[in-house]
Scaffold this motif. Sequence first.
Motif, PDB file in Angstrom:
ATOM      1  N   ALA A 246      -7.256   2.275   3.124  1.00  0.00           N
ATOM      2  CA  ALA A 246      -6.797   0.894   3.286  1.00  0.00           C
ATOM      3  C   ALA A 246      -5.514   0.843   4.114  1.00  0.00           C
ATOM      4  O   ALA A 246      -5.322  -0.044   4.958  1.00  0.00           O
ATOM      5  CB  ALA A 246      -6.574   0.253   1.916  1.00  0.00           C
ATOM      6  N   LEU A 247      -4.622   1.809   3.901  1.00  0.00           N
ATOM      7  CA  LEU A 247      -3.374   1.867   4.654  1.00  0.00           C
ATOM      8  C   LEU A 247      -3.652   2.111   6.141  1.00  0.00           C
ATOM      9  O   LEU A 247      -3.050   1.476   7.010  1.00  0.00           O
ATOM     10  CB  LEU A 247      -2.476   2.973   4.086  1.00  0.00           C
ATOM     11  CG  LEU A 247      -1.074   3.109   4.696  1.00  0.00           C
ATOM     12  CD1 LEU A 247      -0.266   1.848   4.451  1.00  0.00           C
ATOM     13  CD2 LEU A 247      -0.353   4.317   4.107  1.00  0.00           C
ATOM     14  N   ALA A 248      -4.592   3.017   6.425  1.00  0.00           N
ATOM     15  CA  ALA A 248      -4.943   3.298   7.824  1.00  0.00           C
ATOM     16  C   ALA A 248      -5.497   2.054   8.511  1.00  0.00           C
ATOM     17  O   ALA A 248      -5.150   1.742   9.653  1.00  0.00           O
ATOM     18  CB  ALA A 248      -5.956   4.443   7.884  1.00  0.00           C
TER      19      ALA A 248
ATOM     20  N   LEU B 226      -6.389   7.543  -4.648  1.00  0.00           N
ATOM     21  CA  LEU B 226      -5.498   7.894  -3.545  1.00  0.00           C
ATOM     22  C   LEU B 226      -6.231   7.808  -2.209  1.00  0.00           C
ATOM     23  O   LEU B 226      -5.683   7.306  -1.223  1.00  0.00           O
ATOM     24  CB  LEU B 226      -4.939   9.304  -3.759  1.00  0.00           C
ATOM     25  CG  LEU B 226      -3.994   9.833  -2.665  1.00  0.00           C
ATOM     26  CD1 LEU B 226      -2.761   8.945  -2.556  1.00  0.00           C
ATOM     27  CD2 LEU B 226      -3.594  11.271  -2.947  1.00  0.00           C
ATOM     28  N   GLN B 227      -7.494   8.275  -2.173  1.00  0.00           N
ATOM     29  CA  GLN B 227      -8.261   8.213  -0.926  1.00  0.00           C
ATOM     30  C   GLN B 227      -8.511   6.768  -0.514  1.00  0.00           C
ATOM     31  O   GLN B 227      -8.401   6.407   0.668  1.00  0.00           O
ATOM     32  CB  GLN B 227      -9.599   8.945  -1.094  1.00  0.00           C
ATOM     33  CG  GLN B 227     -10.424   9.035   0.188  1.00  0.00           C
ATOM     34  CD  GLN B 227      -9.707   9.804   1.275  1.00  0.00           C
ATOM     35  OE1 GLN B 227      -9.298  10.924   1.087  1.00  0.00           O
ATOM     36  NE2 GLN B 227      -9.526   9.179   2.432  1.00  0.00           N
TER      37      GLN B 227
ATOM     38  N   LEU C  55       0.823  -1.209   0.000  1.00  0.00           N
ATOM     39  CA  LEU C  55       0.000   0.000   0.000  1.00  0.00           C
ATOM     40  C   LEU C  55       0.858   1.260   0.000  1.00  0.00           C
ATOM     41  O   LEU C  55       0.504   2.258  -0.639  1.00  0.00           O
ATOM     42  CB  LEU C  55      -0.946  -0.009   1.201  1.00  0.00           C
ATOM     43  CG  LEU C  55      -2.125  -0.984   1.113  1.00  0.00           C
ATOM     44  CD1 LEU C  55      -2.821  -1.103   2.473  1.00  0.00           C
ATOM     45  CD2 LEU C  55      -3.131  -0.522   0.059  1.00  0.00           C
ATOM     46  N   GLU C  56       1.948   1.246   0.747  1.00  0.00           N
ATOM     47  CA  GLU C  56       2.860   2.396   0.736  1.00  0.00           C
ATOM     48  C   GLU C  56       3.391   2.635  -0.676  1.00  0.00           C
ATOM     49  O   GLU C  56       3.448   3.767  -1.155  1.00  0.00           O
ATOM     50  CB  GLU C  56       4.024   2.153   1.703  1.00  0.00           C
ATOM     51  CG  GLU C  56       3.641   2.197   3.179  1.00  0.00           C
ATOM     52  CD  GLU C  56       3.517   3.610   3.707  1.00  0.00           C
ATOM     53  OE1 GLU C  56       3.531   4.567   2.905  1.00  0.00           O
ATOM     54  OE2 GLU C  56       3.390   3.766   4.943  1.00  0.00           O
ATOM     55  N   THR C  57       3.782   1.546  -1.360  1.00  0.00           N
ATOM     56  CA  THR C  57       4.278   1.660  -2.731  1.00  0.00           C
ATOM     57  C   THR C  57       3.185   2.173  -3.669  1.00  0.00           C
ATOM     58  O   THR C  57       3.422   3.053  -4.514  1.00  0.00           O
ATOM     59  CB  THR C  57       4.777   0.285  -3.225  1.00  0.00           C
ATOM     60  OG1 THR C  57       5.797  -0.185  -2.344  1.00  0.00           O
ATOM     61  CG2 THR C  57       5.340   0.387  -4.639  1.00  0.00           C
ATOM     62  N   GLN C  58       1.959   1.635  -3.488  1.00  0.00           N
ATOM     63  CA  GLN C  58       0.832   2.049  -4.330  1.00  0.00           C
ATOM     64  C   GLN C  58       0.514   3.526  -4.142  1.00  0.00           C
ATOM     65  O   GLN C  58       0.321   4.261  -5.117  1.00  0.00           O
ATOM     66  CB  GLN C  58      -0.396   1.196  -3.988  1.00  0.00           C
ATOM     67  CG  GLN C  58      -1.628   1.543  -4.800  1.00  0.00           C
ATOM     68  CD  GLN C  58      -2.837   0.735  -4.351  1.00  0.00           C
ATOM     69  OE1 GLN C  58      -2.722  -0.239  -3.613  1.00  0.00           O
ATOM     70  NE2 GLN C  58      -4.007   1.132  -4.799  1.00  0.00           N
TER      71      GLN C  58
END
Length: 640
Positions: free
Chosen positions: A620-622, A614-615, A587-590
């Motif tokens: 998803a990252l959170a 992006l949102q 997800l960080e890479t995405q």
Amino acid sequence: MITLKGVTLRRGVKVLLDKVSVVINPGEKAGLVGRNGAGKSSLFALINGSLHEDGGEFSQPSSWRLAQVAQEMPETGQGATDFVMAGDSALMTAQEEVAAAEAAGDGERMAHAYMALHDAGSHDAKARAQALILGLGFKVTELDNPVNSFSGGWRMRLQLARALMSPSDLLLLDEPTNHLDLDALVWLESWLKRYTGTLLVISHDREFLDAIIGVTLHIENASLTRYGGNYSAFEETRALALELQQNAYSRQQEKIAHLQSFINRFKAKATKARQAQSRVKALERMEKLAPVLTSADFNFEFKAPANVPNPMLVLRDADCGYPATDGGPPAVIVHKATRTVTAGQRIGILGANGQGKSTLVKTIARVLTPLAGTLTEGKGLAVGYFAQQELDVLRPQDNPLEHMTRLARNALPDGESGREQDLRNFLGSFNFVGDMVKQPVGTLSGGEKARLVLAMLVWQRPNLLLLDEPTNHLDLATREALAVALNEFEGAVMLVSHDRALLRSVCDEFWLVARGGVTPFDGDLDEYQQFLLDEARRVREAARIDLKEEKAATPIVVPPAAKKKITPQMKILKRDFAKVEQRLAELETQRAAIEARLGELATPQEIGELGLELQTATDALAASEEQWLLLSEQIETSNL
């Protein structure tokens, strides 16, 4: 799907639904709207099986799992996290089977039990439960506090989290926003947007409905009508339909008058008798259209204040909080507040849960005394304070007229009469008509109690209104009436509310209570919602860093005996932890790739589409960060 075919529903002798038919398809998110008492909660009772139809046919899939918020106040010493996890009945059953298998020492049964436990989501159940609790506004330090240590409103938030924890195909939510602050409301909206089952929600918050629903079901005059679209679309469609209905009724009335005129003129004449008789038959066959009949709109107004000082009040270096107890230091929530309230201001007070909004309001309302600094009031300041707990201080055994009589006796304004008929007339302007003025307050609905508190507030003619969540229990019509009255009020208004429509329509400036201070907020409510999301992410990231630092500073020493035995549950935890770490990296890479592409795009459409991506990646990252944090804690606990 949920199907009603010609359903009639009664409560006592009152017909709530009269031969209504509607279909709700799987996966739809529908809002159920209508005046208080129209039958919304009774329809929920039909769907959850606690009430049965009096006529017609009602059906829904027998395999659907139903989740809804329990209405009773929980009284238990169980920890908050365990209480919420217990909402997942399948998980609880699986845990009981594991315990029984281990007690029996049956290896094969234990293997099946652990697989069933994993299928029930035990590997991340605690993480999911705590994410729900934190999302609804609780602090990390409160995750394991006993349920009965919280106040009533917070316990109802735990009931909501418990319902969301339960895997479901159908989710029923009856006024879920009543006990929420704006930050918790924004989080709930985000959660419900991701919910994949069928959702039915009763709410009087138009912006909340607009954000989550795609279907509106409207109950009025014992009929149930389905509209496609959110609440705003429903309002537009219904307004057009009412206009068309009224136009059709008017045209029909003209036609009826024309036919009747012909009949009256010629039915006695032999040469025209046959034609007149045909007109009579045509009139009899005509399907009579009903005129547009809608409930009378509720409206009221604040009386002009006797005087309006300017400035109304001045806070200078004021510490707001609670005095010392049991020999400890005072609890300062808001530090060195320096603000001025002038005549005519309309101030919305914003701030995440627990930051001190209500503490600030209570200080201005004289419920709390500043712990330091000064609060200087203008000459003749008359504060009208509406707090959520005001409904609780009404006397259940007394009726509205007795409340008004007592108010008149204790604080009769100049020029006002305390005669009973005057008080009855005044209560009538707040829809307390006839015998309702003699009805014990304890038997009134939440909305009726709120209207009574508003009536008592209006009668006192304040020049500064302090309103802390005034819309709880109010229906849409009353909320709109309140907005109109506040806009016409000649004094100043300070408003804390999770109702964004009310904030938008009333307030022309905002104060932000955050990180121990009070500052102007220069953005609008949309920007404030983004501020809340960013702040929540900052808190999560800080917790993640703190946990990493704590783990680095305190290495875990595993006894040799423990190294030899790795339980099936530990294997599952470690496997899931590895998956989450991999997901975080992806997800960080995405997200980095999306941000890079945003800088290269030119057209607004491309930027808009990539902004949505992006949102989604950020959300998803959170969620993955929360899962990583909680899995880390579980592994550490299991190793000790």
